[in-house]
Design a protein around this motif. Structure first.
Motif, mmCIF file in Angstrom:
data_model
loop_
_atom_site.group_PDB
_atom_site.id
_atom_site.type_symbol
_atom_site.label_atom_id
_atom_site.label_comp_id
_atom_site.label_asym_id
_atom_site.label_seq_id
_atom_site.Cartn_x
_atom_site.Cartn_y
_atom_site.Cartn_z
ATOM 1 N N HIS A 186 -22.085 44.361 16.555
ATOM 2 C CA HIS A 186 -23.144 44.613 17.533
ATOM 3 C C HIS A 186 -23.199 43.425 18.501
ATOM 4 O O HIS A 186 -23.821 42.411 18.229
ATOM 5 N N TYR A 187 -22.492 43.574 19.608
ATOM 6 C CA TYR A 187 -22.368 42.497 20.591
ATOM 7 C C TYR A 187 -22.684 43.025 21.978
ATOM 8 O O TYR A 187 -22.296 44.144 22.325
ATOM 9 N N LYS A 188 -23.356 42.208 22.778
ATOM 10 C CA LYS A 188 -23.564 42.557 24.177
ATOM 11 C C LYS A 188 -22.328 42.204 24.984
ATOM 12 O O LYS A 188 -21.975 42.886 25.928
ATOM 13 N N ASN A 189 -21.663 41.117 24.610
ATOM 14 C CA ASN A 189 -20.425 40.694 25.260
ATOM 15 C C ASN A 189 -19.246 41.183 24.440
ATOM 16 O O ASN A 189 -19.420 41.771 23.373
ATOM 17 N N GLY A 190 -18.053 40.909 24.912
ATOM 18 C CA GLY A 190 -16.856 41.326 24.197
ATOM 19 C C GLY A 190 -16.738 40.660 22.832
ATOM 20 O O GLY A 190 -17.043 39.484 22.684
ATOM 21 N N VAL A 191 -16.294 41.420 21.859
ATOM 22 C CA VAL A 191 -16.091 40.885 20.513
ATOM 23 C C VAL A 191 -14.852 39.995 20.534
ATOM 24 O O VAL A 191 -13.773 40.445 20.925
ATOM 25 N N PRO A 192 -14.989 38.725 20.112
ATOM 26 C CA PRO A 192 -13.817 37.846 20.090
ATOM 27 C C PRO A 192 -12.954 38.115 18.856
ATOM 28 O O PRO A 192 -13.448 38.606 17.842
ATOM 29 N N PRO A 193 -11.674 37.806 18.915
ATOM 30 C CA PRO A 193 -10.763 38.113 17.808
ATOM 31 C C PRO A 193 -11.172 37.487 16.478
ATOM 32 O O PRO A 193 -11.039 38.111 15.425
ATOM 33 N N GLU A 194 -11.695 36.269 16.509
ATOM 34 C CA GLU A 194 -12.026 35.584 15.260
ATOM 35 C C GLU A 194 -13.141 36.277 14.470
ATOM 36 O O GLU A 194 -13.255 36.079 13.256
ATOM 37 N N LYS A 195 -13.900 37.128 15.125
ATOM 38 C CA LYS A 195 -14.973 37.847 14.431
ATOM 39 C C LYS A 195 -14.433 38.991 13.567
ATOM 40 O O LYS A 195 -15.181 39.621 12.829
ATOM 41 N N LEU A 196 -13.143 39.273 13.666
ATOM 42 C CA LEU A 196 -12.535 40.332 12.856
ATOM 43 C C LEU A 196 -11.698 39.795 11.702
ATOM 44 O O LEU A 196 -11.162 40.569 10.914
ATOM 45 N N ASN A 197 -11.594 38.478 11.581
ATOM 46 C CA ASN A 197 -10.733 37.890 10.558
ATOM 47 C C ASN A 197 -11.075 38.355 9.148
ATOM 48 O O ASN A 197 -10.179 38.676 8.362
ATOM 49 N N GLY A 198 -12.352 38.384 8.802
ATOM 50 C CA GLY A 198 -12.748 38.809 7.459
ATOM 51 C C GLY A 198 -12.350 40.251 7.191
ATOM 52 O O GLY A 198 -11.773 40.562 6.136
ATOM 53 N N ALA A 199 -12.631 41.131 8.119
ATOM 54 C CA ALA A 199 -12.301 42.552 7.951
ATOM 55 C C ALA A 199 -10.787 42.750 7.844
ATOM 56 O O ALA A 199 -10.316 43.510 6.991
ATOM 57 N N LEU A 200 -10.031 42.060 8.686
ATOM 58 C CA LEU A 200 -8.574 42.209 8.659
ATOM 59 C C LEU A 200 -7.977 41.645 7.374
ATOM 60 O O LEU A 200 -7.085 42.250 6.780
ATOM 61 N N SER A 201 -8.487 40.522 6.927
ATOM 62 C CA SER A 201 -7.977 39.917 5.689
ATOM 63 C C SER A 201 -8.226 40.802 4.480
ATOM 64 O O SER A 201 -7.337 41.015 3.653
ATOM 65 N N GLU A 250 -5.543 42.603 22.007
ATOM 66 C CA GLU A 250 -4.171 42.138 21.782
ATOM 67 C C GLU A 250 -3.968 41.701 20.334
ATOM 68 O O GLU A 250 -2.931 41.976 19.738
ATOM 69 N N TYR A 251 -4.958 41.019 19.790
ATOM 70 C CA TYR A 251 -4.903 40.560 18.403
ATOM 71 C C TYR A 251 -4.766 41.748 17.448
ATOM 72 O O TYR A 251 -3.920 41.748 16.552
ATOM 73 N N ILE A 252 -5.567 42.775 17.654
ATOM 74 C CA ILE A 252 -5.517 43.975 16.807
ATOM 75 C C ILE A 252 -4.159 44.669 16.951
ATOM 76 O O ILE A 252 -3.548 45.071 15.959
ATOM 77 N N LYS A 253 -3.699 44.797 18.182
ATOM 78 C CA LYS A 253 -2.410 45.449 18.434
ATOM 79 C C LYS A 253 -1.281 44.735 17.683
ATOM 80 O O LYS A 253 -0.463 45.373 17.009
ATOM 81 N N LYS A 254 -1.243 43.415 17.765
ATOM 82 C CA LYS A 254 -0.219 42.643 17.064
ATOM 83 C C LYS A 254 -0.402 42.724 15.552
ATOM 84 O O LYS A 254 0.574 42.804 14.805
ATOM 85 N N TYR A 255 -1.646 42.707 15.109
ATOM 86 C CA TYR A 255 -1.927 42.775 13.674
ATOM 87 C C TYR A 255 -1.444 44.104 13.089
ATOM 88 O O TYR A 255 -0.851 44.144 12.021
#
Length: 127
Positions: free
Chosen positions: A70-85, A109-114
């Motif tokens: 839940h973000y007003k601005n763009g979600v940064p890549p580091e905020k997905l590290n826990g979910a991706l791990s 881009e981070y998600i695409k590469k992941y």
């Protein structure tokens, strides 16, 4: 549209949407009464998607992990590290990232590469 919702209320909203879409065993992993739940093991919601496979002649049950942002601005890549791990470790059939705002370009881009490097099924849903 979601400006007045807290992070917790946004997660509740996402959980309601999943139930309305017919997902089964929807489990909100919020383990505390605090705004954030540090022990959710990389997903806010866990559920199952049941569908019938005509070729195999049986019901397939997929495990899905849902991460709510839940973000007003763009979600940064580091905020997905826990979910991706955790998704890499536990290998659900699908990781869904539900966002109230949008994913930043570096996050996309981070998600695409992941996905390419780890062969995980990740979907992003802007609601």
């Amino acid at each position: 549209m979601f400006d007045k919702l807290s992070d917790t209320q946004f997660e509740e909203f996402c959980m309601s949407l999943l139930k309305l879409q017919g997902l089964q065993n929807v489990n909100w992993r919020k383990g505390t009464d605090k705004d954030t739940s540090p022990a959710d093991n990389g997903r806010d919601i866990e559920c199952e998607y049941h569908h019938y496979d005509n070729i195999l002649q049986r019901t397939i049950i997929e495990k899905w992990f849902i991460e709510c942002k839940h973000y007003k601005n763009g979600v940064p890549p580091e905020k997905l590290n826990g979910a991706l791990s955790w998704a890499f470790s536990e290998r659900p059939n699908r990781l869904i990232i539900m966002v109230s705002g949008f994913l930043s370009n570096p996050c996309k881009e981070y998600i695409k590469k992941y996905i390419y490097m780890n062969r995980l099924d990740i979907s992003c849903l802007r609601i």
